[in-house]
Design an enzyme around this catalytic site. Structure first.
Site, PDB file in Angstrom:
ATOM      1  N   GLU A 251       0.898  -1.172   0.000  1.00 48.02           N
ATOM      2  CA  GLU A 251       0.000   0.000   0.000  1.00 48.02           C
ATOM      3  C   GLU A 251       0.925   1.207   0.000  1.00 48.02           C
ATOM      4  O   GLU A 251       1.549   1.501   1.017  1.00 48.02           O
ATOM      5  CB  GLU A 251      -0.862   0.023   1.276  1.00 48.02           C
ATOM      6  N   GLU A 388       4.600  13.346  -4.502  1.00 48.37           N
ATOM      7  CA  GLU A 388       3.789  13.287  -3.284  1.00 48.37           C
ATOM      8  C   GLU A 388       4.440  14.174  -2.212  1.00 48.37           C
ATOM      9  O   GLU A 388       5.553  13.898  -1.776  1.00 48.37           O
ATOM     10  CB  GLU A 388       3.717  11.840  -2.776  1.00 48.37           C
TER      11      GLU A 388
HETATM   12  P1  NAD Z   1       8.330   5.130   4.674  1.00 49.00           P
HETATM   13  O1  NAD Z   1       8.246   4.296   3.447  1.00 49.00           O
HETATM   14  O2  NAD Z   1       9.500   6.005   4.860  1.00 49.00           O
HETATM   15  O3  NAD Z   1       8.272   4.194   5.968  1.00 49.00           O
HETATM   16  C1  NAD Z   1       7.230   3.272   6.174  1.00 49.00           C
HETATM   17  C2  NAD Z   1       7.731   2.181   7.089  1.00 49.00           C
HETATM   18  O4  NAD Z   1       8.782   1.478   6.419  1.00 49.00           O
HETATM   19  C3  NAD Z   1       8.319   2.680   8.406  1.00 49.00           C
HETATM   20  O5  NAD Z   1       8.020   1.762   9.434  1.00 49.00           O
HETATM   21  C4  NAD Z   1       9.827   2.669   8.117  1.00 49.00           C
HETATM   22  O6  NAD Z   1      10.620   2.518   9.272  1.00 49.00           O
HETATM   23  C5  NAD Z   1       9.935   1.452   7.227  1.00 49.00           C
HETATM   24  N1  NAD Z   1      11.112   1.461   6.350  1.00 49.00           N
HETATM   25  C6  NAD Z   1      11.833   2.528   5.908  1.00 49.00           C
HETATM   26  N2  NAD Z   1      12.862   2.103   5.146  1.00 49.00           N
HETATM   27  C7  NAD Z   1      12.780   0.759   5.093  1.00 49.00           C
HETATM   28  C8  NAD Z   1      13.555  -0.250   4.447  1.00 49.00           C
HETATM   29  N3  NAD Z   1      14.622   0.049   3.714  1.00 49.00           N
HETATM   30  N4  NAD Z   1      13.172  -1.547   4.586  1.00 49.00           N
HETATM   31  C9  NAD Z   1      12.085  -1.867   5.316  1.00 49.00           C
HETATM   32  N5  NAD Z   1      11.331  -0.960   5.976  1.00 49.00           N
HETATM   33  C10 NAD Z   1      11.674   0.343   5.849  1.00 49.00           C
HETATM   34  O7  NAD Z   1       6.961   5.954   4.737  1.00 49.00           O
HETATM   35  P2  NAD Z   1       6.473   6.971   5.861  1.00 49.00           P
HETATM   36  O8  NAD Z   1       7.206   8.257   5.667  1.00 49.00           O
HETATM   37  O9  NAD Z   1       6.507   6.320   7.185  1.00 49.00           O
HETATM   38  O10 NAD Z   1       4.930   7.143   5.455  1.00 49.00           O
HETATM   39  C11 NAD Z   1       4.513   7.960   4.423  1.00 49.00           C
HETATM   40  C12 NAD Z   1       4.300   7.170   3.135  1.00 49.00           C
HETATM   41  O11 NAD Z   1       3.377   6.095   3.365  1.00 49.00           O
HETATM   42  C13 NAD Z   1       3.667   8.001   2.054  1.00 49.00           C
HETATM   43  O12 NAD Z   1       4.325   7.747   0.827  1.00 49.00           O
HETATM   44  C14 NAD Z   1       2.231   7.510   2.006  1.00 49.00           C
HETATM   45  O13 NAD Z   1       1.589   7.717   0.778  1.00 49.00           O
HETATM   46  C15 NAD Z   1       2.389   6.067   2.340  1.00 49.00           C
HETATM   47  N6  NAD Z   1       1.122   5.506   2.847  1.00 49.00           N
HETATM   48  C16 NAD Z   1       0.377   4.708   2.027  1.00 49.00           C
HETATM   49  C17 NAD Z   1      -0.848   4.215   2.461  1.00 49.00           C
HETATM   50  C18 NAD Z   1      -1.717   3.369   1.563  1.00 49.00           C
HETATM   51  O14 NAD Z   1      -2.651   2.753   2.075  1.00 49.00           O
HETATM   52  N7  NAD Z   1      -1.467   3.309   0.274  1.00 49.00           N
HETATM   53  C19 NAD Z   1      -1.298   4.519   3.745  1.00 49.00           C
HETATM   54  C20 NAD Z   1      -0.513   5.331   4.549  1.00 49.00           C
HETATM   55  C21 NAD Z   1       0.696   5.821   4.095  1.00 49.00           C
END
Ligand code: NAD
Length: 486
Positions: A251, A388
């Site tokens: 997602e 975004e």
């Molecule tokens: P992010 O991708 O930076 O982090 C999300 C999660 O992944 C966190 O727990 C983070 O610690 C972990 N993570 C980061 N790097 C990683 C790696 N290399 N390997 C494994 N895990 C890792 O995103 P964010 O800043 O926490 O959240 C915002 C983003 O989430 C936005 O792009 C938003 O659109 C997306 N989002 C999508 C949905 C959906 O349903 N489509 C819902 C909520 C948020």
């Protein structure tokens, strides 16, 4: 010196533990920049412990009956309901999402998710097929085993619940990593789950993405990874899982379009556009309708109403009952959004209709606050128009031709949501069907329901959550059994 009010731990094998090396991460309150708590800085050795616990718990949990699973999910829902206000306040404190407009809704949704899934435990059905009179051929829906889940910070507890509840409902066990930015509500949910579930069925770890998330995505005993977060990280999860052909649900991000036709009731739709843009969650929503296309004939009057209404939103302390819009989640996110705004102002200062860079003094400078910000007709090469932003920043342009506006709306690497505002039925549905998005809303800015097949097209994701079909596809595998009866 900021006061640390709590030191939380991770849940591994039914026990609350620190990281093996004892290191911690501070969790900041974005409303006042104070330190709320510390959580363990988990690393791959901690993930190994959690996966081992989930693996050991799997045989027992996978043989539990639907009635036992349903009772467990109901008991979790009951606890969440009892502690709903406490959970809502914790979410508001760590995310900056306003209590009245956001966090209370999130806490109540968490209970609803568990209650909804409690009712689906008996839906693990297979099919039988006629092959010959002397054989019995049928399929079974079987759990994967250990599911790894990784969630972001924007609505952290409901996103965690969206993964925990279906995984448990289908007989899987789980290792879930909370976001390092907002782990406290997820740990509170873990505490409620741990009172009900056998040790090891749910394990919750905390830590940074590269140190604690990547080891989950790469772990050979994790048979399925369910990830919610940015598209860039989602891509790395997919690459990691491909090394061992593990199943993945993603997602991811979005840059969703809103298209406003000239026949609308402008007051009602101005309100709807604000809701779709998720201004009261500071725009920090994957489904935020952050690209607004308004028909030329009404652009002037409609934008005047929109700006007028946005000026009435009260930005401030997330815990205050008068607050409509709280704080951005972290300094990192705040700086990121400011950089987008600065880039747009430098390139096209005359495009700013409202807001802009945040105040450098006064009460709003005490946290990561930002006013609603609107730009009109930015040049296409300004990054904010197609990337975004994940902040309270709306990019508006005008349109005249239906085909052209559809093409513009679809000219995006993302395909998460789309919004059509139009009184006439035929054009509304024509555009709804033409939009390349996993979720299209017509004449409404929100309304996600349990039971919806929710997910993204293009680089917004893979797979669907929330629906029965999504649960079955996302958390079970088919097995064909062929029996010789002769
Ligand atoms: P992010 O991708 O930076 O982090 C999300 C999660 O992944 C966190 O727990 C983070 O610690 C972990 N993570 C980061 N790097 C990683 C790696 N290399 N390997 C494994 N895990 C890792 O995103 P964010 O800043 O926490 O959240 C915002 C983003 O989430 C936005 O792009 C938003 O659109 C997306 N989002 C999508 C949905 C959906 O349903 N489509 C819902 C909520 C948020």
């Amino acid at each position: 010196m900021n006061r640390i009010v709590a030191a939380s731990q991770m849940l591994i094998d039914g026990t609350w533990v620190d990281a093996l090396d004892g290191e911690t991460i501070e969790v900041e309150n974005p409303g006042d920049k104070s330190i709320l708590a510390t959580v363990p800085r988990g690393r791959s050795v901690d993930v190994d412990r959690a996966v081992a616990a989930a693996k050991a718990a799997f045989p027992g949990w996978s043989r539990s009956t639907p009635a036992e699973r349903s009772r467990a999910l109901t008991a979790i829902a009951d606890q969440v309901e009892e502690r709903q206000e406490e959970l809502a306040r914790l979410i508001a404190s760590e995310t900056g999402n306003a209590l009245r407009t956001q966090s209370r809704g999130e806490a109540s949704r968490v209970a609803e998710i568990f209650r909804h899934l409690a009712g689906l435990c008996r839906e693990l059905k297979g099919v039988s097929s006629y092959v010959s009179a002397s054989t019995l051929d049928y399929t079974r829906r079987e759990p994967y085993g250990v599911v790894g889940a990784i969630v972001p910070w924007n609505s952290p507890v409901s996103l965690a619940a969206q993964k925990i509840a279906p995984a448990i409902c289908t007989g899987n066990t789980m290792v879930l990593k909370a976001s390092e930015v907002a782990p406290l509500g997820v740990l509170m949910l873990a505490e409620m789950c741990a009172r009900v579930l056998p040790a090891g069925v749910l394990n919750v770890v905390t830590g940074y993405g590269n140190e604690c998330g990547a080891p989950i995505a790469e772990h050979r005993d994790v048979r399925k990874v369910s990830f919610t977060g940015s598209t860039a990280v989602g891509r790395s999860i997919l690459i990691a899982a491909s090394q061992r052909i593990a199943s993945v649900s993603l997602e991811l991000g979005g840059k969703s379009a809103q298209i406003v036709f000239p026949d609308v009731d402008e007051d009602i739709v101005a309100e709807g556009v604000i809701s779709a843009m998720r201004f009261t969650r500071q725009g920090q929503s994957c489904t935020a309708g952050s690209r607004l296309f308004v028909h030329e004939d009404i652009a002037e009057t409609f934008l005047a109403r929109l700006i007028d209404r946005l000026k009435q939103l009260h930005v401030g302390d997330p815990l205050h009952e008068d607050t409509d819009m709280g704080a951005l989640v972290s300094k990192r996110q705040f700086d990121r959004v400011c950089a987008y705004v600065k880039g747009a102002l430098d390139r096209s200062p005359g495009s700013l209709l409202l807001g802009g860079l945040p105040p450098e003094d006064g009460p709003l400078s005490l946290g990561y606050f930002m006013e609603p910000t609107v730009f009109l007709n930015l040049p296409d090469d300004v990054p904010m128009t197609h990337e975004e932003v994940f902040g309270p920043v709306l990019s508006v342009s005008t349109w005249r031709d239906e085909e052209e506006v559809i093409a513009k709306a679809n000219d995006s690497e993302y395909g998460l949501a789309g919004y059509v505002w139009c009184k006439a039925g035929a054009p509304a549905l024509r555009v709804a069907h033409a939009l390349e998005a996993g979720w299209v809303l017509v004449n409404q800015g929100g309304g996600q329901a349990l039971g919806h097949a929710y997910g993204g097209m293009k680089q917004s994701g893979l797979g669907r959550e929330l629906s029965l079909e999504g649960m079955l596809e996302g958390y079970t595998e088919h097995k064909q059994v062929s029996v010789n009866l002769a």
